[in-house]
Write a protein that holds these residues in place. Sequence first.
Motif, PDB file in Angstrom:
ATOM      1  N   ILE A  12      32.734  44.754  36.449  1.00 57.30           N
ATOM      2  CA  ILE A  12      33.748  45.643  35.881  1.00 57.30           C
ATOM      3  C   ILE A  12      33.141  47.016  35.599  1.00 57.30           C
ATOM      4  CG2 ILE A  12      35.122  46.053  33.793  1.00 57.30           C
ATOM      5  CD1 ILE A  12      35.776  43.053  33.821  1.00 57.30           C
ATOM      6  N   ALA A  15      32.511  48.860  38.669  1.00 56.73           N
ATOM      7  CA  ALA A  15      33.759  49.284  39.307  1.00 56.73           C
ATOM      8  C   ALA A  15      34.164  50.668  38.831  1.00 56.73           C
ATOM      9  CB  ALA A  15      34.859  48.274  39.007  1.00 56.73           C
ATOM     10  N   ARG A  18      31.956  53.783  39.861  1.00 55.88           N
ATOM     11  CA  ARG A  18      32.099  54.361  41.202  1.00 55.88           C
ATOM     12  C   ARG A  18      33.145  55.477  41.259  1.00 55.88           C
ATOM     13  NH1 ARG A  18      31.222  48.907  43.066  1.00 55.88           N
ATOM     14  NH2 ARG A  18      33.432  48.416  42.943  1.00 55.88           N
ATOM     15  N   ILE A  19      33.959  55.558  40.225  1.00 54.94           N
ATOM     16  CA  ILE A  19      35.074  56.525  40.228  1.00 54.94           C
ATOM     17  C   ILE A  19      34.608  57.885  39.701  1.00 54.94           C
ATOM     18  CG2 ILE A  19      37.387  56.987  39.258  1.00 54.94           C
ATOM     19  CD1 ILE A  19      37.331  54.609  41.183  1.00 54.94           C
ATOM     20  N   ILE A 159      46.033  52.784  34.605  1.00 56.44           N
ATOM     21  CA  ILE A 159      46.417  51.480  35.164  1.00 56.44           C
ATOM     22  C   ILE A 159      47.571  51.649  36.155  1.00 56.44           C
ATOM     23  CG2 ILE A 159      47.416  49.212  34.605  1.00 56.44           C
ATOM     24  CD1 ILE A 159      45.748  49.262  32.008  1.00 56.44           C
ATOM     25  N   VAL A 162      46.278  52.798  39.450  1.00 56.68           N
ATOM     26  CA  VAL A 162      45.522  51.781  40.189  1.00 56.68           C
ATOM     27  C   VAL A 162      46.438  50.666  40.674  1.00 56.68           C
ATOM     28  CG1 VAL A 162      43.642  50.099  40.038  1.00 56.68           C
ATOM     29  CG2 VAL A 162      43.426  52.298  38.876  1.00 56.68           C
TER      30      VAL A 162
ATOM     31  N   SER B  14      48.940  55.189  48.351  1.00 59.68           N
ATOM     32  CA  SER B  14      47.496  55.196  48.567  1.00 59.68           C
ATOM     33  C   SER B  14      46.843  54.122  47.696  1.00 59.68           C
ATOM     34  CB  SER B  14      46.924  56.568  48.214  1.00 59.68           C
ATOM     35  OG  SER B  14      45.531  56.493  48.127  1.00 59.68           O
ATOM     36  N   LEU B  17      42.202  54.134  45.195  1.00 56.21           N
ATOM     37  CA  LEU B  17      41.643  53.929  43.861  1.00 56.21           C
ATOM     38  C   LEU B  17      41.379  52.430  43.615  1.00 56.21           C
ATOM     39  CD1 LEU B  17      40.945  56.069  41.790  1.00 56.21           C
ATOM     40  CD2 LEU B  17      43.145  55.703  40.704  1.00 56.21           C
ATOM     41  N   ARG B  18      42.356  51.626  43.981  1.00 59.08           N
ATOM     42  CA  ARG B  18      42.217  50.167  43.810  1.00 59.08           C
ATOM     43  C   ARG B  18      41.072  49.627  44.667  1.00 59.08           C
ATOM     44  NH1 ARG B  18      41.846  46.378  40.841  1.00 59.08           N
ATOM     45  NH2 ARG B  18      43.865  46.476  39.829  1.00 59.08           N
ATOM     46  N   LYS B  20      38.442  51.195  45.672  1.00 57.60           N
ATOM     47  CA  LYS B  20      37.145  51.622  45.150  1.00 57.60           C
ATOM     48  C   LYS B  20      36.760  50.838  43.889  1.00 57.60           C
ATOM     49  CE  LYS B  20      34.545  55.831  45.246  1.00 57.60           C
ATOM     50  NZ  LYS B  20      34.576  57.268  45.418  1.00 57.60           N
ATOM     51  N   ILE B  21      37.770  50.545  43.080  1.00 58.54           N
ATOM     52  CA  ILE B  21      37.498  49.782  41.849  1.00 58.54           C
ATOM     53  C   ILE B  21      37.216  48.321  42.198  1.00 58.54           C
ATOM     54  CG2 ILE B  21      38.665  48.852  39.780  1.00 58.54           C
ATOM     55  CD1 ILE B  21      39.833  51.666  39.393  1.00 58.54           C
ATOM     56  N   GLY B  22      37.860  47.843  43.233  1.00 66.14           N
ATOM     57  CA  GLY B  22      37.676  46.446  43.637  1.00 66.14           C
ATOM     58  C   GLY B  22      38.953  45.660  43.390  1.00 66.14           C
ATOM     59  N   HIS B  24      39.404  42.582  42.914  1.00 64.43           N
ATOM     60  CA  HIS B  24      39.293  41.467  41.962  1.00 64.43           C
ATOM     61  C   HIS B  24      39.349  41.945  40.500  1.00 64.43           C
ATOM     62  CE1 HIS B  24      35.391  43.262  42.551  1.00 64.43           C
ATOM     63  NE2 HIS B  24      35.055  42.817  41.346  1.00 64.43           N
ATOM     64  N   VAL B  25      39.202  43.246  40.294  1.00 65.00           N
ATOM     65  CA  VAL B  25      39.092  43.745  38.908  1.00 65.00           C
ATOM     66  C   VAL B  25      40.471  43.871  38.261  1.00 65.00           C
ATOM     67  CG1 VAL B  25      38.292  45.660  37.457  1.00 65.00           C
ATOM     68  CG2 VAL B  25      36.970  44.997  39.466  1.00 65.00           C
ATOM     69  N   MET B  27      42.561  45.504  35.624  1.00 64.70           N
ATOM     70  CA  MET B  27      42.470  46.723  34.820  1.00 64.70           C
ATOM     71  C   MET B  27      42.788  46.475  33.343  1.00 64.70           C
ATOM     72  SD  MET B  27      41.246  49.107  36.561  1.00 64.70           S
ATOM     73  CE  MET B  27      41.520  50.568  35.604  1.00 64.70           C
ATOM     74  N   VAL B  30      39.650  45.493  31.844  1.00 65.17           N
ATOM     75  CA  VAL B  30      38.719  46.623  31.720  1.00 65.17           C
ATOM     76  C   VAL B  30      39.096  47.447  30.493  1.00 65.17           C
ATOM     77  CG1 VAL B  30      37.873  48.723  32.831  1.00 65.17           C
ATOM     78  CG2 VAL B  30      38.379  46.721  34.219  1.00 65.17           C
TER      79      VAL B  30
END
Lengths: 212, 161
Positions: A12, A15, A18-19, A159, A162, B14, B17-18, B20-22, B24-25, B27, B30
Amino acid sequence: MSEEHIPAKRQITNALARITILVVDSNEAIRELMGKVLTELGFEKIVYAENGYEGIKKLSERWIDLVITDWDLHISDDLEKEEYAKETFQSEWGGFPPNNGASFVKFIRLGRGKADRFVPIIMMTGPVEPDVVLHARDSGVNEILMKPIDSKNLCKRIINLVDRPRPFVTSENYFGPCRRRKVIPLEKGMQERRVMVVEIIKFQKYQQREGL
Amino acid sequence: MTDEKPKVEMIGPSKALRAKIGHHVNMNEVFNEDAIERAQNIIEVAKEDFLKTCKHALESVIKILHKDALTDIDRKKLLQTSQQITGEAETLGYEALSTTLHSLKKYLKNTPTPNETVLRKYADLCSVILQSNQKAHSAESREILQKALPELVEYFHSSGE
């Protein structure tokens, strides 16, 4: 703490690390505050810009995954500094530098710089500025974060970007995320009414077609 | 006559972002309650700090506003300080302060020779806000505005601000 938990937590943390986030705000204290808040949330790569002009430069120099910008992006109260910035911007990019959040976002969405046109953008606006909100939406921002800022709302916006990214619309006078997002649940009984109205319209069209 | 509809194209959302974050993560994990609270604490500390730093800046604004005639340096200082305080006050939730200084900034920018009485009213308003510990929000701030300075409120209305 169990051993299994550690790798998941690391994943996590990595993750978010990287942003790369670009924070654009004319106010140094707010830039610093946003940086601290984002760092606390787990982000590690944060770059800053003082105004739209600097923002465009930063976006052209490196890959940015997310932009958080303020609405008010005046260059400087120092007229000489402002003139210099305007001239430099004009020679480098052509046109006037963005002096507010909307023109900054439009510049990105028009693809005039080297920036990614699709970069997700969150715009911070004042609490009582409906015109600004409309203007921001029409410039092509993905999310609007109302001031005063609070961490819960900021997280919600991230969120959304993403987990619920919106499709992009390209038309003659707009390029940006689709502005029709909210699906408002209908009140009790409204769904039935809506179905009925649709049926009536269908029937009327059928009558017209058949010349009844 | 041909009806040409404006060309509108949709491009799929797009997922950069997802990706790059992965995938499986989660949010929501997080940004869990702990993380949100820790981040909020930073904002709360900034709010308190702002009250301290803003006091001195606001006092210098009041001092300049009480001068008989504004010099170019005074004007520049007023604009700079107002700009700085407005941005922070708005972001941190000090609505009365941000509204007043935003209005002052607008007045100074639009008025080549500012009216002394209006400047004094702004000074009074800044003093009221300073005395109320700048904690006035929305309804309270409106009350302060109306009670303390009806003339200035009238001025805001007549000038369309």
